[in-house]
Design a protein around this motif. Structure first.
Motif, mmCIF file in Angstrom:
data_model
loop_
_atom_site.group_PDB
_atom_site.id
_atom_site.type_symbol
_atom_site.label_atom_id
_atom_site.label_comp_id
_atom_site.label_asym_id
_atom_site.label_seq_id
_atom_site.Cartn_x
_atom_site.Cartn_y
_atom_site.Cartn_z
ATOM 1 N N PHE A 122 5.626 12.964 0.606
ATOM 2 C CA PHE A 122 4.282 12.872 1.166
ATOM 3 C C PHE A 122 3.788 11.436 1.299
ATOM 4 O O PHE A 122 2.701 11.197 1.819
ATOM 5 C CB PHE A 122 3.285 13.659 0.313
ATOM 6 N N SER A 123 4.543 10.464 0.787
ATOM 7 C CA SER A 123 4.093 9.074 0.748
ATOM 8 C C SER A 123 4.851 8.182 1.719
ATOM 9 O O SER A 123 6.045 8.377 1.961
ATOM 10 C CB SER A 123 4.254 8.489 -0.662
ATOM 11 N N VAL A 124 4.122 7.196 2.239
ATOM 12 C CA VAL A 124 4.681 6.112 3.035
ATOM 13 C C VAL A 124 4.257 4.831 2.328
ATOM 14 O O VAL A 124 3.080 4.669 1.977
ATOM 15 C CB VAL A 124 4.142 6.129 4.478
ATOM 16 N N TYR A 125 5.198 3.931 2.120
ATOM 17 C CA TYR A 125 4.929 2.656 1.455
ATOM 18 C C TYR A 125 5.040 1.547 2.497
ATOM 19 O O TYR A 125 5.960 1.548 3.318
ATOM 20 C CB TYR A 125 5.916 2.430 0.307
ATOM 21 N N MET A 126 4.108 0.617 2.463
ATOM 22 C CA MET A 126 4.081 -0.469 3.431
ATOM 23 C C MET A 126 3.717 -1.763 2.724
ATOM 24 O O MET A 126 3.104 -1.735 1.652
ATOM 25 C CB MET A 126 3.072 -0.167 4.535
ATOM 26 N N GLU A 127 4.075 -2.882 3.370
ATOM 27 C CA GLU A 127 3.732 -4.181 2.809
ATOM 28 C C GLU A 127 3.578 -5.203 3.928
ATOM 29 O O GLU A 127 4.064 -5.002 5.046
ATOM 30 C CB GLU A 127 4.774 -4.646 1.794
ATOM 31 N N LYS A 128 2.887 -6.288 3.572
ATOM 32 C CA LYS A 128 2.687 -7.389 4.512
ATOM 33 C C LYS A 128 2.646 -8.684 3.713
ATOM 34 O O LYS A 128 1.929 -8.770 2.720
ATOM 35 C CB LYS A 128 1.370 -7.213 5.267
ATOM 36 N N LEU A 129 3.417 -9.655 4.186
ATOM 37 C CA LEU A 129 3.357 -10.985 3.606
ATOM 38 C C LEU A 129 2.242 -11.709 4.336
ATOM 39 O O LEU A 129 2.325 -11.923 5.544
ATOM 40 C CB LEU A 129 4.689 -11.722 3.753
ATOM 41 N N LEU A 130 1.190 -12.021 3.647
ATOM 42 C CA LEU A 130 -0.008 -12.603 4.261
ATOM 43 C C LEU A 130 0.243 -14.050 4.630
ATOM 44 O O LEU A 130 0.866 -14.808 3.877
ATOM 45 C CB LEU A 130 -1.196 -12.461 3.316
ATOM 46 N N GLY A 131 -0.250 -14.430 5.783
ATOM 47 C CA GLY A 131 -0.081 -15.783 6.250
ATOM 48 C C GLY A 131 1.254 -16.005 6.935
ATOM 49 O O GLY A 131 1.545 -17.095 7.384
ATOM 50 N N ALA A 132 2.059 -14.950 7.038
ATOM 51 C CA ALA A 132 3.372 -15.079 7.692
ATOM 52 C C ALA A 132 3.236 -14.892 9.194
ATOM 53 O O ALA A 132 2.340 -14.288 9.686
ATOM 54 C CB ALA A 132 4.347 -14.062 7.125
ATOM 55 N N LEU A 182 0.834 -1.200 0.000
ATOM 56 C CA LEU A 182 0.000 0.000 0.000
ATOM 57 C C LEU A 182 0.861 1.239 0.000
ATOM 58 O O LEU A 182 2.035 1.205 0.369
ATOM 59 C CB LEU A 182 -0.951 0.001 1.203
ATOM 60 N N GLU A 183 0.248 2.314 -0.417
ATOM 61 C CA GLU A 183 0.830 3.653 -0.326
ATOM 62 C C GLU A 183 -0.175 4.477 0.444
ATOM 63 O O GLU A 183 -1.377 4.421 0.178
ATOM 64 C CB GLU A 183 1.038 4.239 -1.731
ATOM 65 N N THR A 184 0.305 5.193 1.447
ATOM 66 C CA THR A 184 -0.554 6.095 2.203
ATOM 67 C C THR A 184 0.198 7.394 2.397
ATOM 68 O O THR A 184 1.380 7.502 2.066
ATOM 69 C CB THR A 184 -1.006 5.476 3.548
ATOM 70 N N GLY A 185 -0.483 8.389 2.928
ATOM 71 C CA GLY A 185 0.128 9.696 3.098
ATOM 72 C C GLY A 185 0.707 9.899 4.481
ATOM 73 O O GLY A 185 0.202 9.364 5.472
ATOM 74 N N GLY A 204 0.162 -5.514 11.099
ATOM 75 C CA GLY A 204 1.350 -6.227 10.648
ATOM 76 C C GLY A 204 2.041 -5.677 9.422
ATOM 77 O O GLY A 204 2.971 -6.293 8.906
ATOM 78 N N TYR A 205 1.637 -4.530 8.942
ATOM 79 C CA TYR A 205 2.288 -3.925 7.782
ATOM 80 C C TYR A 205 3.567 -3.225 8.228
ATOM 81 O O TYR A 205 3.596 -2.614 9.289
ATOM 82 C CB TYR A 205 1.345 -2.944 7.068
ATOM 83 N N ARG A 206 4.602 -3.344 7.391
ATOM 84 C CA ARG A 206 5.897 -2.742 7.675
ATOM 85 C C ARG A 206 6.291 -1.843 6.510
ATOM 86 O O ARG A 206 5.958 -2.130 5.364
ATOM 87 C CB ARG A 206 6.972 -3.821 7.873
ATOM 88 N N ARG A 207 7.016 -0.793 6.842
ATOM 89 C CA ARG A 207 7.456 0.142 5.803
ATOM 90 C C ARG A 207 8.391 -0.527 4.808
ATOM 91 O O ARG A 207 9.169 -1.406 5.177
ATOM 92 C CB ARG A 207 8.119 1.352 6.438
ATOM 93 N N CYS A 208 8.276 -0.093 3.576
ATOM 94 C CA CYS A 208 9.130 -0.581 2.501
ATOM 95 C C CYS A 208 9.392 0.595 1.561
ATOM 96 O O CYS A 208 8.891 1.699 1.788
ATOM 97 C CB CYS A 208 8.464 -1.752 1.766
ATOM 98 N N GLY A 209 10.129 0.367 0.531
ATOM 99 C CA GLY A 209 10.390 1.411 -0.451
ATOM 100 C C GLY A 209 9.274 1.490 -1.472
ATOM 101 O O GLY A 209 8.349 0.663 -1.481
ATOM 102 N N PRO A 210 9.349 2.488 -2.356
ATOM 103 C CA PRO A 210 8.352 2.594 -3.431
ATOM 104 C C PRO A 210 8.322 1.310 -4.256
ATOM 105 O O PRO A 210 9.330 0.628 -4.404
ATOM 106 C CB PRO A 210 8.858 3.770 -4.273
#
Length: 160
Positions: free
Chosen positions: A150-160, A118-121, A135-141
């Motif tokens: 103005f952006s924050v990028y996050m990701e989550k490996l589902l089922g982890a 995801l990308e959020t502000g 459980g989402y953690r910051r990542c790069g674009p």
């Protein structure tokens, strides 16, 4: 609100984003975002894009069938991307955002996309706290995004 009360009072289902009440919620989100960020930092999907076959769009309705929130995932080649998350301000704090994200995570896994990004502000601290709690953690674009103050990028490996 506990999960059993949530289940009794709300429905969460795939719906079309082009319904009048849903369009009003999406318009409110657009207005909110445009007040917080410059146009170049708003990465909003329009209604036509939300109707594409690679999009799963969910709506949360209350016991009176009023729209209280919405969210979507876009199925990308290597992941799913969370988009268009919105819960009406008066309905916040009741677990709707978390329930919506959890349902979208199921949609992503069922579509074979165990990585959700995801990308959020940066000015949406409550949203960032919710994502972090889930459980989402910051990542790069990623994808077509570029570094943006103005952006924050996050990701989550589902089922982890």
């Amino acid at each position: 609100m506990n999960s059993s009360a949530l289940a009794l009072e709300l429905s969460l289902a795939r719906e079309r984003p082009d319904q009048p009440e849903v369009l009003a919620l999406i318009h409110a989100l657009d207005t909110f975002q445009s007040q917080l960020y410059p146009a170049a930092s708003n990465h909003l999907l329009d209604i036509e894009a939300l109707l594409a076959p690679e999009v799963r769009f969910l709506v949360v309705r209350d016991a009176q069938a009023r729209v209280q929130g919405c969210g979507a995932i876009v199925l990308r080649e290597d992941c799913a991307e969370l988009k268009r998350m919105m819960v009406r301000p008066e309905a916040r704090g009741q677990g709707l955002g978390g329930a919506l994200i959890a349902a979208l995570e199921v949609e992503a896994v069922c579509a074979g996309r165990p990585l959700l990004r995801l990308e959020t502000g940066v000015r949406q601290r409550p949203a960032m706290r919710l994502y972090e709690r889930m459980g989402y953690r910051r990542c790069g674009p990623f994808g077509g995004y570029r570094a943006d103050p103005f952006s924050v990028y996050m990701e989550k490996l589902l089922g982890a």
